[in-house]
Design a protein around this motif. Structure first.
Motif, PDB file in Angstrom:
ATOM      1  N   TYR A  92      38.975  30.977 -13.341  1.00 59.23           N
ATOM      2  CA  TYR A  92      39.040  31.133 -12.015  1.00 59.23           C
ATOM      3  C   TYR A  92      37.859  32.173 -11.624  1.00 59.23           C
ATOM      4  CZ  TYR A  92      43.003  28.340 -11.103  1.00 59.23           C
ATOM      5  OH  TYR A  92      43.966  27.238 -10.971  1.00 59.23           O
ATOM      6  N   LEU A  93      36.966  32.490 -12.395  1.00 65.58           N
ATOM      7  CA  LEU A  93      35.787  33.606 -11.950  1.00 65.58           C
ATOM      8  C   LEU A  93      35.285  33.105 -10.699  1.00 65.58           C
ATOM      9  CD1 LEU A  93      34.048  34.240 -15.413  1.00 65.58           C
ATOM     10  CD2 LEU A  93      35.351  35.815 -14.134  1.00 65.58           C
ATOM     11  N   GLY A  94      35.047  33.776 -10.025  1.00 66.51           N
ATOM     12  CA  GLY A  94      34.217  33.690  -8.484  1.00 66.51           C
ATOM     13  C   GLY A  94      35.484  33.576  -7.550  1.00 66.51           C
ATOM     14  N   VAL A  95      36.686  33.083  -7.793  1.00 66.36           N
ATOM     15  CA  VAL A  95      37.677  32.896  -6.729  1.00 66.36           C
ATOM     16  C   VAL A  95      38.758  34.087  -6.714  1.00 66.36           C
ATOM     17  CG1 VAL A  95      37.099  30.453  -6.243  1.00 66.36           C
ATOM     18  CG2 VAL A  95      38.896  31.252  -7.871  1.00 66.36           C
ATOM     19  N   ALA A  96      39.448  34.229  -5.623  1.00 67.00           N
ATOM     20  CA  ALA A  96      40.783  35.250  -5.695  1.00 67.00           C
ATOM     21  C   ALA A  96      41.688  34.524  -6.802  1.00 67.00           C
ATOM     22  CB  ALA A  96      41.210  35.173  -4.348  1.00 67.00           C
ATOM     23  N   MET A  97      42.038  35.413  -7.639  1.00 63.26           N
ATOM     24  CA  MET A  97      42.771  34.762  -8.748  1.00 63.26           C
ATOM     25  C   MET A  97      44.365  35.538  -9.109  1.00 63.26           C
ATOM     26  SD  MET A  97      40.847  35.718 -12.080  1.00 63.26           S
ATOM     27  CE  MET A  97      39.142  35.563 -11.279  1.00 63.26           C
ATOM     28  N   THR A  98      44.402  36.652  -8.408  1.00 59.77           N
ATOM     29  CA  THR A  98      45.598  37.535  -8.539  1.00 59.77           C
ATOM     30  C   THR A  98      46.752  36.642  -8.557  1.00 59.77           C
ATOM     31  OG1 THR A  98      44.264  39.369  -8.055  1.00 59.77           O
ATOM     32  CG2 THR A  98      46.822  39.777  -8.404  1.00 59.77           C
ATOM     33  N   TYR A  99      47.087  36.121  -7.332  1.00 64.56           N
ATOM     34  CA  TYR A  99      48.237  35.225  -7.214  1.00 64.56           C
ATOM     35  C   TYR A  99      48.577  34.371  -8.207  1.00 64.56           C
ATOM     36  CZ  TYR A  99      51.465  31.843  -5.038  1.00 64.56           C
ATOM     37  OH  TYR A  99      52.531  30.868  -4.877  1.00 64.56           O
ATOM     38  N   THR A 100      47.358  33.654  -8.476  1.00 66.85           N
ATOM     39  CA  THR A 100      47.540  32.337  -9.511  1.00 66.85           C
ATOM     40  C   THR A 100      47.961  33.250 -11.044  1.00 66.85           C
ATOM     41  OG1 THR A 100      45.795  31.380  -8.551  1.00 66.85           O
ATOM     42  CG2 THR A 100      46.083  30.736 -10.638  1.00 66.85           C
ATOM     43  N   LEU A 101      47.563  34.199 -11.390  1.00 68.15           N
ATOM     44  CA  LEU A 101      47.854  34.874 -12.525  1.00 68.15           C
ATOM     45  C   LEU A 101      49.242  35.327 -12.585  1.00 68.15           C
ATOM     46  CD1 LEU A 101      44.524  36.917 -13.203  1.00 68.15           C
ATOM     47  CD2 LEU A 101      45.177  34.628 -14.111  1.00 68.15           C
ATOM     48  N   ILE A 102      49.562  35.959 -11.415  1.00 71.31           N
ATOM     49  CA  ILE A 102      51.023  36.136 -11.304  1.00 71.31           C
ATOM     50  C   ILE A 102      51.927  35.240 -11.643  1.00 71.31           C
ATOM     51  CG2 ILE A 102      52.779  37.357  -9.713  1.00 71.31           C
ATOM     52  CD1 ILE A 102      50.872  39.084  -8.760  1.00 71.31           C
ATOM     53  N   GLU A 103      51.582  34.136 -10.732  1.00 71.79           N
ATOM     54  CA  GLU A 103      52.549  32.848 -10.764  1.00 71.79           C
ATOM     55  C   GLU A 103      52.635  32.364 -11.990  1.00 71.79           C
ATOM     56  OE1 GLU A 103      54.732  31.970  -8.406  1.00 71.79           O
ATOM     57  OE2 GLU A 103      54.106  33.858  -7.323  1.00 71.79           O
ATOM     58  N   LEU A 104      51.298  32.367 -12.759  1.00 74.23           N
ATOM     59  CA  LEU A 104      51.191  31.847 -14.203  1.00 74.23           C
ATOM     60  C   LEU A 104      52.143  32.370 -15.119  1.00 74.23           C
ATOM     61  CD1 LEU A 104      49.549  30.109 -16.295  1.00 74.23           C
ATOM     62  CD2 LEU A 104      48.218  32.298 -16.761  1.00 74.23           C
ATOM     63  N   VAL A 105      52.318  33.781 -14.992  1.00 75.27           N
ATOM     64  CA  VAL A 105      53.223  34.458 -16.145  1.00 75.27           C
ATOM     65  C   VAL A 105      54.678  34.221 -15.551  1.00 75.27           C
ATOM     66  CG1 VAL A 105      54.016  36.688 -16.965  1.00 75.27           C
ATOM     67  CG2 VAL A 105      51.632  36.185 -16.410  1.00 75.27           C
ATOM     68  N   LYS A 106      54.841  34.128 -14.298  1.00 70.32           N
ATOM     69  CA  LYS A 106      56.211  33.786 -13.830  1.00 70.32           C
ATOM     70  C   LYS A 106      56.676  32.406 -14.394  1.00 70.32           C
ATOM     71  CE  LYS A 106      57.425  34.634  -9.483  1.00 70.32           C
ATOM     72  NZ  LYS A 106      57.239  34.578  -7.984  1.00 70.32           N
ATOM     73  N   ASP A 107      55.976  31.570 -14.179  1.00 66.85           N
ATOM     74  CA  ASP A 107      56.479  30.077 -14.438  1.00 66.85           C
ATOM     75  C   ASP A 107      56.469  29.933 -16.211  1.00 66.85           C
ATOM     76  OD1 ASP A 107      56.310  29.559 -11.749  1.00 66.85           O
ATOM     77  OD2 ASP A 107      54.287  28.790 -11.771  1.00 66.85           O
ATOM     78  N   ASN A 108      55.718  30.684 -16.611  1.00 66.19           N
ATOM     79  CA  ASN A 108      55.543  30.402 -18.457  1.00 66.19           C
ATOM     80  C   ASN A 108      56.446  31.187 -19.250  1.00 66.19           C
ATOM     81  OD1 ASN A 108      53.744  27.961 -18.515  1.00 66.19           O
ATOM     82  ND2 ASN A 108      52.763  29.388 -17.216  1.00 66.19           N
ATOM     83  N   LEU A 109      56.978  32.302 -18.228  1.00 62.03           N
ATOM     84  CA  LEU A 109      57.633  33.504 -19.239  1.00 62.03           C
ATOM     85  C   LEU A 109      58.430  33.210 -20.149  1.00 62.03           C
ATOM     86  CD1 LEU A 109      58.108  36.746 -18.922  1.00 62.03           C
ATOM     87  CD2 LEU A 109      59.999  36.110 -17.582  1.00 62.03           C
ATOM     88  N   GLU A 110      59.508  32.132 -20.014  1.00 59.66           N
ATOM     89  CA  GLU A 110      60.475  31.829 -21.133  1.00 59.66           C
ATOM     90  C   GLU A 110      59.631  31.177 -22.060  1.00 59.66           C
ATOM     91  OE1 GLU A 110      64.379  32.493 -22.217  1.00 59.66           O
ATOM     92  OE2 GLU A 110      63.736  32.867 -20.185  1.00 59.66           O
ATOM     93  N   SER A 111      59.020  30.126 -21.742  1.00 57.36           N
ATOM     94  CA  SER A 111      58.375  29.438 -22.971  1.00 57.36           C
ATOM     95  C   SER A 111      57.224  30.279 -23.672  1.00 57.36           C
ATOM     96  CB  SER A 111      57.514  28.229 -22.104  1.00 57.36           C
ATOM     97  OG  SER A 111      56.484  28.451 -21.444  1.00 57.36           O
ATOM     98  N   PHE A 113      57.628  33.502 -24.379  1.00 56.34           N
ATOM     99  CA  PHE A 113      58.594  34.364 -25.082  1.00 56.34           C
ATOM    100  C   PHE A 113      59.028  33.714 -26.400  1.00 56.34           C
ATOM    101  CE2 PHE A 113      59.269  37.657 -21.947  1.00 56.34           C
ATOM    102  CZ  PHE A 113      58.969  38.683 -22.658  1.00 56.34           C
ATOM    103  N   ILE A 114      59.389  32.187 -26.235  1.00 56.28           N
ATOM    104  CA  ILE A 114      59.666  31.530 -27.230  1.00 56.28           C
ATOM    105  C   ILE A 114      58.626  31.182 -28.182  1.00 56.28           C
ATOM    106  CG2 ILE A 114      60.482  29.090 -27.852  1.00 56.28           C
ATOM    107  CD1 ILE A 114      61.977  28.946 -25.175  1.00 56.28           C
ATOM    108  N   GLU A 115      57.596  30.766 -27.607  1.00 56.68           N
ATOM    109  CA  GLU A 115      56.141  30.498 -28.338  1.00 56.68           C
ATOM    110  C   GLU A 115      55.910  31.624 -29.258  1.00 56.68           C
ATOM    111  OE1 GLU A 115      51.744  28.833 -27.624  1.00 56.68           O
ATOM    112  OE2 GLU A 115      53.151  28.703 -26.066  1.00 56.68           O
ATOM    113  N   VAL A 116      55.849  32.933 -28.717  1.00 53.19           N
ATOM    114  CA  VAL A 116      55.348  34.281 -29.342  1.00 53.19           C
ATOM    115  C   VAL A 116      56.359  34.331 -30.451  1.00 53.19           C
ATOM    116  CG1 VAL A 116      56.498  35.948 -27.857  1.00 53.19           C
ATOM    117  CG2 VAL A 116      54.266  36.308 -28.981  1.00 53.19           C
ATOM    118  N   SER A 117      57.597  34.230 -30.191  1.00 53.21           N
ATOM    119  CA  SER A 117      58.832  34.449 -31.316  1.00 53.21           C
ATOM    120  C   SER A 117      58.413  33.558 -32.589  1.00 53.21           C
ATOM    121  CB  SER A 117      59.996  34.381 -30.646  1.00 53.21           C
ATOM    122  OG  SER A 117      60.220  33.085 -30.543  1.00 53.21           O
ATOM    123  N   LYS A 118      58.113  32.568 -32.284  1.00 54.58           N
ATOM    124  CA  LYS A 118      57.645  31.718 -33.427  1.00 54.58           C
ATOM    125  C   LYS A 118      56.427  31.991 -34.515  1.00 54.58           C
ATOM    126  CE  LYS A 118      59.031  27.180 -31.129  1.00 54.58           C
ATOM    127  NZ  LYS A 118      58.651  26.146 -30.432  1.00 54.58           N
TER     128      LYS A 118
END
Length: 201
Positions: A92-111, A113-118
């Motif tokens: 996303y270089l060159g465009v506003a991305m803070t909202y996108t990055l926050i939502e990315l972590v929110k949406d993938n939080l559970e998966s 944590f599961i992936e990193v535990s493996k």
């Protein structure tokens, strides 16, 4: 530089509007933002801190996961999350991305944590919990010395005897010990007409 600053001011306003009233969002300054993903206090929660360098959004934002809130997380977990967010930021270089990055972590939080535990080296979680409980116990042990205990009221033998006399065999006061005599109370506080009415009824 002027375009970037203008873009930052605009994105700052948009973020404040989007996350208005969201207790998980915190604006530290016009270029530093925090968002808590997951339930507060949950072991599967993470505080994402995004700060903008002067040339953002043409330059990637700085992702900080070494905040005090994240002390419950293993460094491997933080590194994993940081890598994932950095990968997305690159796209996303060159465009506003803070909202996108926050939502990315929110949406993938559970998966995530599961992936990193493996991929996590087999470090048993109970040890972390034991360490935390030991630290808490150590803190709790040291606390009483700093706090002054309230002095207990010293009663004379006569006062103790009177207290015993007021209680029954089960050390409870008899039923109705604190009841108020309505007629007597009204005669002290109400008008004569009220007293007559209450005694008649």
């Amino acid at each position: 530089m002027g375009d970037e600053l203008e873009s930052q001011v605009e994105e700052d306003e948009v973020l404040l509007a989007i996350y208005d009233g969201d207790p998980a969002f915190k604006r530290i300054s016009s270029t530093v933002f925090q968002y808590r993903c997951g339930d507060d206090g949950s072991p599967k929660s993470i505080l994402l801190e995004i700060s903008w360098p002067p040339t953002y959004p043409t330059e990637k934002p700085n992702i900080n996961l070494d905040t005090f809130y994240n002390q419950h997380l293993d460094q491997n977990v933080k590194n994993f999350f940081k890598e994932k967010v950095d990968e997305k930021a690159e796209q996303y270089l060159g465009v506003a991305m803070t909202y996108t990055l926050i939502e990315l972590v929110k949406d993938n939080l559970e998966s995530w944590f599961i992936e990193v535990s493996k991929h996590q080296p087999s470090k048993p979680v109970p040890q972390v919990e034991e360490q935390l409980s030991e630290e808490i116990a150590a803190v709790n042990v040291s606390e009483p010395s700093s706090k002054k205990e309230p002095k207990k009221e010293q009663l004379s033998k006569a006062q103790k005897r009177r207290q015993w006399d007021r209680c029954d065999a089960r050390r409870e006061r008899p039923r109705g010990w604190n009841w108020v005599d309505i007629v007597k109370h009204l005669s002290q506080s109400g008008s004569q007409a009220e007293i007559t009415f209450s005694t008649n009824s």
